[in-house]
Design a protein around this motif. Structure first.
Motif: not given
Length: 266
Positions: A33-37
């Motif tokens: 989710k951090r990668v996506q953000n």
């Protein structure tokens, strides 16, 4: 646009590896989710699709089928290791040569990840994993530490370490895939915060944060006083781009969590 398919390993009834009070499925989702953000907030020519955005059970076949049907340009599967070792390693399909496009992309991404993850570098490897074999695009699987190693697991419990691991993945993807930084930054001075609860009792806010974490959403508490009453507001995301905040609200709704936006000046 460069289509990047992010696959947080395991989920739902499949916890993945376990150890030291952690479940692989939770750690992989937090990193993903951090990668996506980061990709969506910082790059103008990257679009991201996730194999799962919460604690869902998704088969390996469904993951690769979705990526292939979407026409992804790159497939990144994020995992946590187990088995008594320590450190970081990554994989590409074992039938590919070291001079293949996939191998060259992996070399670039690997180099960036090991700069930030504070883990022993176990090297670049190959395997006949489903997500590497059945994807039509270049693909890579990362193993970010050993959950059954106390030292590695201790890092997995620290939000800053999760951030650093995600940043390494993003930096690698950006260099390998030619991603372009957004030319104009979002309007300064304004943040869109996603609120998932406001409580007068701190323990209730802490319980809300634990529930959200179980669904893969990291949160923090914003304390404020109004009319002599102290409130503990749970914030599940703070964004400069309203569209990203709206997406977070939508992702929360999918797992049954109601939320709303507030606008604050930095």
């Amino acid at each position: 646009m460069v289509k990047i398919f992010i696959d947080p390993g395991h989920g739902g009834t499949d916890s993945g590896a376990t150890g030291n009070g952690l479940l692989e499925k939770d750690v992989t989702l937090a990193i993903a989710k951090r990668v996506q953000n980061l990709l969506e907030n910082e790059y103008s020519n990257a679009t991201v699709r996730m194999s799962r955005t919460g604690d869902q059970t998704v088969s390996l076949g469904k993951r690769t089928q979705d990526a292939n049907a979407w026409g992804a340009d790159y497939y990144l599967s994020i995992h946590i290791n187990a088995g008594g070792g320590t450190g970081y390693e990554d994989y590409i399909f074992d039938k590919l040569s070291d001079t293949s496009k996939t191998a060259q992309l992996r070399n670039t991404i690997h180099a960036e990840i090991v700069k930030t993850n504070d883990l022993k570098n176990r090297g670049k490897k190959k395997a006949n994993f489903h997500v590497l074999r059945e994807t039509k695009m270049s693909s890579m699987l990362t193993e970010n530490g050993f959950i059954d190693n106390a030292a590695d697991a201790a890092k997995m419990k620290v939000s800053a370490w999760i951030d650093n691991v995600a940043r390494g993945h993003v930096n690698g993807l950006a260099v390998a895939l030619g991603l372009k930084k957004k030319s104009s930054p979002p309007p300064s001075g304004v943040l869109y915060r996603v609120v998932t609860g406001s409580f007068t009792v701190r323990t209730n806010a802490d319980e809300q944060i634990a529930m959200l974490k179980a669904h893969g959403f990291d949160s923090f508490i914003d304390t404020f006083t109004m009319n002599g009453v102290t409130y503990f507001r749970v914030i599940t995301g703070s964004f400069k781009d309203k569209s990203n905040a709206d997406k977070q609200v939508g992702d929360l709704k999918k797992v049954g969590v109601d939320s709303f936006l507030i606008v604050i000046n930095e």
